[in-house]
Design a protein around this motif. Structure first.
Motif, PDB file in Angstrom:
ATOM      1  N   CYS A 104       0.849  -1.196   0.000  1.00 38.64           N
ATOM      2  CA  CYS A 104       0.000   0.000   0.000  1.00 38.64           C
ATOM      3  C   CYS A 104       0.878   1.237   0.000  1.00 38.64           C
ATOM      4  CB  CYS A 104      -0.971   0.006   1.181  1.00 38.64           C
ATOM      5  SG  CYS A 104      -0.195   0.114   2.790  1.00 38.64           S
ATOM      6  N   ALA A 105       0.331   2.324  -0.550  1.00 40.68           N
ATOM      7  CA  ALA A 105       1.030   3.608  -0.483  1.00 40.68           C
ATOM      8  C   ALA A 105       0.897   4.123   0.947  1.00 40.68           C
ATOM      9  CB  ALA A 105       0.405   4.588  -1.468  1.00 40.68           C
ATOM     10  N   LEU A 106       1.819   4.988   1.336  1.00 45.46           N
ATOM     11  CA  LEU A 106       1.805   5.527   2.699  1.00 45.46           C
ATOM     12  C   LEU A 106       1.247   6.942   2.709  1.00 45.46           C
ATOM     13  CD1 LEU A 106       5.372   4.272   3.658  1.00 45.46           C
ATOM     14  CD2 LEU A 106       3.180   3.382   4.521  1.00 45.46           C
ATOM     15  N   ASP A 107       1.009   7.459   3.907  1.00 43.71           N
ATOM     16  CA  ASP A 107       0.547   8.856   3.950  1.00 43.71           C
ATOM     17  C   ASP A 107       1.710   9.812   4.211  1.00 43.71           C
ATOM     18  OD1 ASP A 107       0.928   8.069   6.533  1.00 43.71           O
ATOM     19  OD2 ASP A 107      -1.025   8.739   7.272  1.00 43.71           O
ATOM     20  N   PHE A 108       2.939   9.312   4.052  1.00 42.28           N
ATOM     21  CA  PHE A 108       4.075  10.241   3.997  1.00 42.28           C
ATOM     22  C   PHE A 108       4.866   9.961   2.726  1.00 42.28           C
ATOM     23  CE2 PHE A 108       6.871   6.972   5.852  1.00 42.28           C
ATOM     24  CZ  PHE A 108       6.035   6.309   6.739  1.00 42.28           C
ATOM     25  N   GLY A 109       5.665  10.930   2.299  1.00 49.60           N
ATOM     26  CA  GLY A 109       6.324  10.762   1.006  1.00 49.60           C
ATOM     27  C   GLY A 109       7.169  11.958   0.630  1.00 49.60           C
ATOM     28  N   ASP A 130       7.120  -1.213  -6.520  1.00 50.45           N
ATOM     29  CA  ASP A 130       7.235   0.049  -5.772  1.00 50.45           C
ATOM     30  C   ASP A 130       6.606   1.200  -6.542  1.00 50.45           C
ATOM     31  OD1 ASP A 130       8.664  -1.578  -4.159  1.00 50.45           O
ATOM     32  OD2 ASP A 130      10.614  -0.670  -4.560  1.00 50.45           O
ATOM     33  N   GLN A 131       6.985   1.315  -7.813  1.00 50.32           N
ATOM     34  CA  GLN A 131       6.445   2.419  -8.614  1.00 50.32           C
ATOM     35  C   GLN A 131       4.938   2.274  -8.753  1.00 50.32           C
ATOM     36  OE1 GLN A 131       9.152   0.628  -9.354  1.00 50.32           O
ATOM     37  NE2 GLN A 131      10.804   2.121  -9.420  1.00 50.32           N
ATOM     38  N   PHE A 132       4.465   1.033  -8.845  1.00 46.34           N
ATOM     39  CA  PHE A 132       3.021   0.816  -8.991  1.00 46.34           C
ATOM     40  C   PHE A 132       2.286   1.261  -7.726  1.00 46.34           C
ATOM     41  CE2 PHE A 132      -1.012  -1.121  -9.679  1.00 46.34           C
ATOM     42  CZ  PHE A 132      -1.138  -1.238 -11.052  1.00 46.34           C
ATOM     43  N   ALA A 133       2.797   0.848  -6.581  1.00 50.20           N
ATOM     44  CA  ALA A 133       2.123   1.197  -5.319  1.00 50.20           C
ATOM     45  C   ALA A 133       2.130   2.711  -5.107  1.00 50.20           C
ATOM     46  CB  ALA A 133       2.820   0.502  -4.156  1.00 50.20           C
ATOM     47  N   VAL A 134       3.254   3.338  -5.450  1.00 47.93           N
ATOM     48  CA  VAL A 134       3.396   4.778  -5.269  1.00 47.93           C
ATOM     49  C   VAL A 134       2.461   5.539  -6.223  1.00 47.93           C
ATOM     50  CG1 VAL A 134       5.051   6.646  -5.751  1.00 47.93           C
ATOM     51  CG2 VAL A 134       5.751   4.693  -4.364  1.00 47.93           C
ATOM     52  N   GLY A 135       2.356   5.046  -7.439  1.00 49.01           N
ATOM     53  CA  GLY A 135       1.524   5.734  -8.437  1.00 49.01           C
ATOM     54  C   GLY A 135       0.034   5.462  -8.259  1.00 49.01           C
ATOM     55  N   MET A 136      -0.295   4.229  -7.923  1.00 46.65           N
ATOM     56  CA  MET A 136      -1.702   3.800  -7.958  1.00 46.65           C
ATOM     57  C   MET A 136      -2.333   3.681  -6.576  1.00 46.65           C
ATOM     58  SD  MET A 136      -2.301   3.475 -11.180  1.00 46.65           S
ATOM     59  CE  MET A 136      -3.756   2.431 -11.323  1.00 46.65           C
ATOM     60  N   GLY A 137      -1.622   4.106  -5.542  1.00 47.43           N
ATOM     61  CA  GLY A 137      -2.132   3.971  -4.170  1.00 47.43           C
ATOM     62  C   GLY A 137      -3.495   4.612  -3.986  1.00 47.43           C
ATOM     63  N   LYS A 138      -4.249   4.061  -3.039  1.00 39.09           N
ATOM     64  CA  LYS A 138      -5.573   4.603  -2.751  1.00 39.09           C
ATOM     65  C   LYS A 138      -5.753   4.637  -1.242  1.00 39.09           C
ATOM     66  CE  LYS A 138     -10.277   3.265  -3.781  1.00 39.09           C
ATOM     67  NZ  LYS A 138     -11.089   2.364  -4.573  1.00 39.09           N
ATOM     68  N   LYS A 139      -6.260   5.762  -0.765  1.00 40.28           N
ATOM     69  CA  LYS A 139      -6.431   5.933   0.681  1.00 40.28           C
ATOM     70  C   LYS A 139      -7.173   4.752   1.306  1.00 40.28           C
ATOM     71  CE  LYS A 139      -7.569   9.627   3.757  1.00 40.28           C
ATOM     72  NZ  LYS A 139      -8.056   9.704   4.846  1.00 40.28           N
ATOM     73  N   ASN A 140      -6.695   4.302   2.418  1.00 41.17           N
ATOM     74  CA  ASN A 140      -7.320   3.202   3.192  1.00 41.17           C
ATOM     75  C   ASN A 140      -7.344   1.847   2.486  1.00 41.17           C
ATOM     76  OD1 ASN A 140      -7.775   4.974   5.243  1.00 41.17           O
ATOM     77  ND2 ASN A 140      -9.868   5.450   4.601  1.00 41.17           N
ATOM     78  N   ASN A 141      -6.602   1.741   1.378  1.00 40.68           N
ATOM     79  CA  ASN A 141      -6.606   0.475   0.641  1.00 40.68           C
ATOM     80  C   ASN A 141      -5.180  -0.026   0.410  1.00 40.68           C
ATOM     81  OD1 ASN A 141      -9.411  -0.312  -0.861  1.00 40.68           O
ATOM     82  ND2 ASN A 141      -9.276   1.868  -0.331  1.00 40.68           N
ATOM     83  N   ALA A 142      -5.055  -1.350   0.341  1.00 42.80           N
ATOM     84  CA  ALA A 142      -3.831  -1.947  -0.182  1.00 42.80           C
ATOM     85  C   ALA A 142      -4.158  -2.423  -1.609  1.00 42.80           C
ATOM     86  CB  ALA A 142      -3.375  -3.102   0.694  1.00 42.80           C
ATOM     87  N   ILE A 143      -3.123  -2.773  -2.369  1.00 39.64           N
ATOM     88  CA  ILE A 143      -3.334  -3.150  -3.773  1.00 39.64           C
ATOM     89  C   ILE A 143      -2.843  -4.574  -3.982  1.00 39.64           C
ATOM     90  CG2 ILE A 143      -2.902  -2.507  -6.183  1.00 39.64           C
ATOM     91  CD1 ILE A 143      -1.767   0.164  -5.154  1.00 39.64           C
ATOM     92  N   LEU A 144      -3.730  -5.413  -4.464  1.00 42.13           N
ATOM     93  CA  LEU A 144      -3.285  -6.749  -4.874  1.00 42.13           C
ATOM     94  C   LEU A 144      -2.910  -6.636  -6.349  1.00 42.13           C
ATOM     95  CD1 LEU A 144      -2.867  -9.771  -4.402  1.00 42.13           C
ATOM     96  CD2 LEU A 144      -5.240 -10.128  -5.102  1.00 42.13           C
ATOM     97  N   ALA A 167       1.636   3.554  10.189  1.00 42.59           N
ATOM     98  CA  ALA A 167       1.392   3.874   8.775  1.00 42.59           C
ATOM     99  C   ALA A 167      -0.093   3.759   8.441  1.00 42.59           C
ATOM    100  CB  ALA A 167       2.183   2.909   7.906  1.00 42.59           C
ATOM    101  N   ASN A 168      -0.560   4.691   7.643  1.00 44.30           N
ATOM    102  CA  ASN A 168      -1.932   4.597   7.138  1.00 44.30           C
ATOM    103  C   ASN A 168      -1.881   4.506   5.630  1.00 44.30           C
ATOM    104  OD1 ASN A 168      -3.263   5.131   9.725  1.00 44.30           O
ATOM    105  ND2 ASN A 168      -2.232   7.108   9.528  1.00 44.30           N
ATOM    106  N   PRO A 169      -2.619   3.568   5.030  1.00 41.40           N
ATOM    107  CA  PRO A 169      -2.599   3.478   3.565  1.00 41.40           C
ATOM    108  C   PRO A 169      -3.069   4.792   2.943  1.00 41.40           C
ATOM    109  CG  PRO A 169      -3.635   1.532   4.525  1.00 41.40           C
ATOM    110  CD  PRO A 169      -3.438   2.515   5.647  1.00 41.40           C
ATOM    111  N   GLY A 170      -2.250   5.358   2.079  1.00 37.79           N
ATOM    112  CA  GLY A 170      -2.535   6.691   1.537  1.00 37.79           C
ATOM    113  C   GLY A 170      -2.777   6.681   0.036  1.00 37.79           C
ATOM    114  N   GLU A 171      -3.054   7.886  -0.480  1.00 32.48           N
ATOM    115  CA  GLU A 171      -3.340   8.133  -1.894  1.00 32.48           C
ATOM    116  C   GLU A 171      -2.039   8.138  -2.712  1.00 32.48           C
ATOM    117  OE1 GLU A 171      -6.793   8.323  -2.222  1.00 32.48           O
ATOM    118  OE2 GLU A 171      -6.286   8.791  -4.296  1.00 32.48           O
TER     119      GLU A 171
END
Ligand code: GLA
Length: 393
Positions: free
Chosen positions: A47-52, A176-190, A381-385
């Motif tokens: 998942c993307a993070l809420d810091f970056g 990594d690039q996928f998670a960073v680009g496609m992240g969604k708040k409160n979600n992880a990505i399969l 950590a909170n899953p971020g956008e």
């Protein structure tokens, strides 16, 4: 907001007040399960993070790029020209954005001027939370915006990865690039790293948080054994393919078929690396089933098994990561704990019951220090956008 305001001030101090500024943000990422299998055609669950990383940008009329990072203020402004985009160790961190610019141009995107840019990131560097993917995807989003390019996020993700592979020379996968680009708040990505098919899975757990622990042992991906591990997997795949086994990636095999064909892998080293990849892919699938049925305890156990496989078969953990994870396993309230990212230092990820977090941090930190002499740092950590433009100024 605070970070952004600080960065705007820094930008103006370095590059002057005039002109229109644009602001952007790109997160870091943490991988929950599915490690070292993105380049083996496996499934991963980050998942993307809420810091970056934040950026403030102003387009220029000429071909000059001037880049400044608040994190590396001692390096001052790094300057280069659109006509000579080459890897240069003197340009240090600025090689990441430079590589992305070069990759876009090579792919035929029209980038016809330079820009001034200031960065600030609150992802610890070299900690396995993808500070490099973050700045790469951030640069892609900036290029799209200021040069009005017609490109979607998945293509930007691919070009960011390409820049890291071809320009920086780290043979990383797409995760990594996928998670960073496609992240969604409160979600992880399969993410299926073979087809790039993906689904979002809500990852806000009742009474449980994602706790990241940093070994504070710096890991340079470039110098690490990452490329070596990847080469061992490639040689296992080659051995299998040469024995007429019809697969295109290691993760095409399930564990049972692997057991039947593993005798074709020529070296023990390649065999144990491949065994990690195949069992890890199965763990991800099982973890998804457990998550979907609300069985978070079993999800946590699979995280633990993932760590053991990374420790024993893939051999990418080391004293520091093992010390943090083993201490975490001993704590009441730990649902699961494992190393995350490339390994060899960097961070662990744990799921911890909220009412035990304080004690977790205290005890794990203490045991870690006793074993390694190092001070760990902890983040909730909170899953971020994913990466995006912020407001215009
Ligand atoms: C690094 C790479 C990723 C992935 C992980 C291990 O973060 O950049 O592509 O291979 O290691 O899962």
């Amino acid at each position: 907001m605070e970070n952004l305001n600080m960065l705007i001030k820094e930008f103006k101090k370095e590059f002057g007040e005039k002109g229109r500024l644009e602001t952007f943000f790109s997160p870091g990422r943490v991988n929950l399960i599915g490690e070292h299998i993105d380049y083996n055609g496996g499934k991963v669950f980050p998942c993307a993070l809420d810091f970056g990383t934040y950026a403030v940008v102003r387009k220029r009329e000429d071909n000059i790029f001037r880049m400044y990072s608040v994190n590396f203020e001692n390096l001052g402004i790094i300057q280069f020209n659109l006509n000579s985009l080459v890897l240069d160790s003197n340009d240090d961190w600025a090689n990441y954005p430079k590589g992305v610019i070069k990759t876009f141009i090579e792919e035929g995107y029209n980038i016809d001027s330079g820009f001034d840019i200031a960065f600030y990131g609150n992802i610890p560097n070299g900690a396995g939370l993808s500070s490099s993917a973050s700045i790469e995807v951030l640069t892609s989003v900036i290029l799209k915006d200021i040069f009005k390019l017609n490109i979607d996020m998945v293509d930007m993700v691919k070009l960011s990865q390409k820049a890291e592979n071809k320009f920086i020379g780290v043979n990383c996968g797409i995760m990594d690039q996928f998670a960073v680009g496609m992240g969604k708040k409160n979600n992880a990505i399969l993410l299926d790293c073979n087809s790039l098919a993906y689904t979002y899975a809500p990852f806000v757990l009742e009474n449980i948080s994602i706790v990241i622990a940093n070994t504070n042992k710096r890991r340079g991906l470039g110098e690490s054994k990452y490329n070596e591990r990847r080469a061992s997997c490639e040689s296992a795949l080659k051995d299998l393919q040469e024995s007429e086994i019809k697969i295109t990636t290691l993760c095409d095999l399930d564990f049972e078929s692997f057991e039947n064909v593993k005798k074709n892998i020529k070296t023990n080293e390649s065999l144990i690396r491949a065994r990690h990849a195949i069992t890890e892919n199965e763990r991800v699938l099982e973890a998804m089933e457990k998550l979907n049925s609300g069985d978070i305890l079993s999800f946590g156990k699979l995280m633990n098994q993932s760590h053991i496989s990374l420790r024993d078969d893939y051999e990418v953990t080391g004293l520091e990561l093992d010390a943090l994870v083993e201490a975490a396993w001993e704590e009441e309230g730990t649902i699961g704990s494992r190393m995350t990212g490339a390994g060899f230092g960097g961070c662990t990820v744990s799921l911890v019951e909220n009412n035990h977090i304080e004690k977790f941090i205290k005890n794990v930190g203490k045991k870690y220090k006793e074993r390694t002499g190092l001070e760990a740092s902890f983040y909730i950590a909170n899953p971020g956008e994913g990466a995006r433009k912020l407001e215009e100024i």
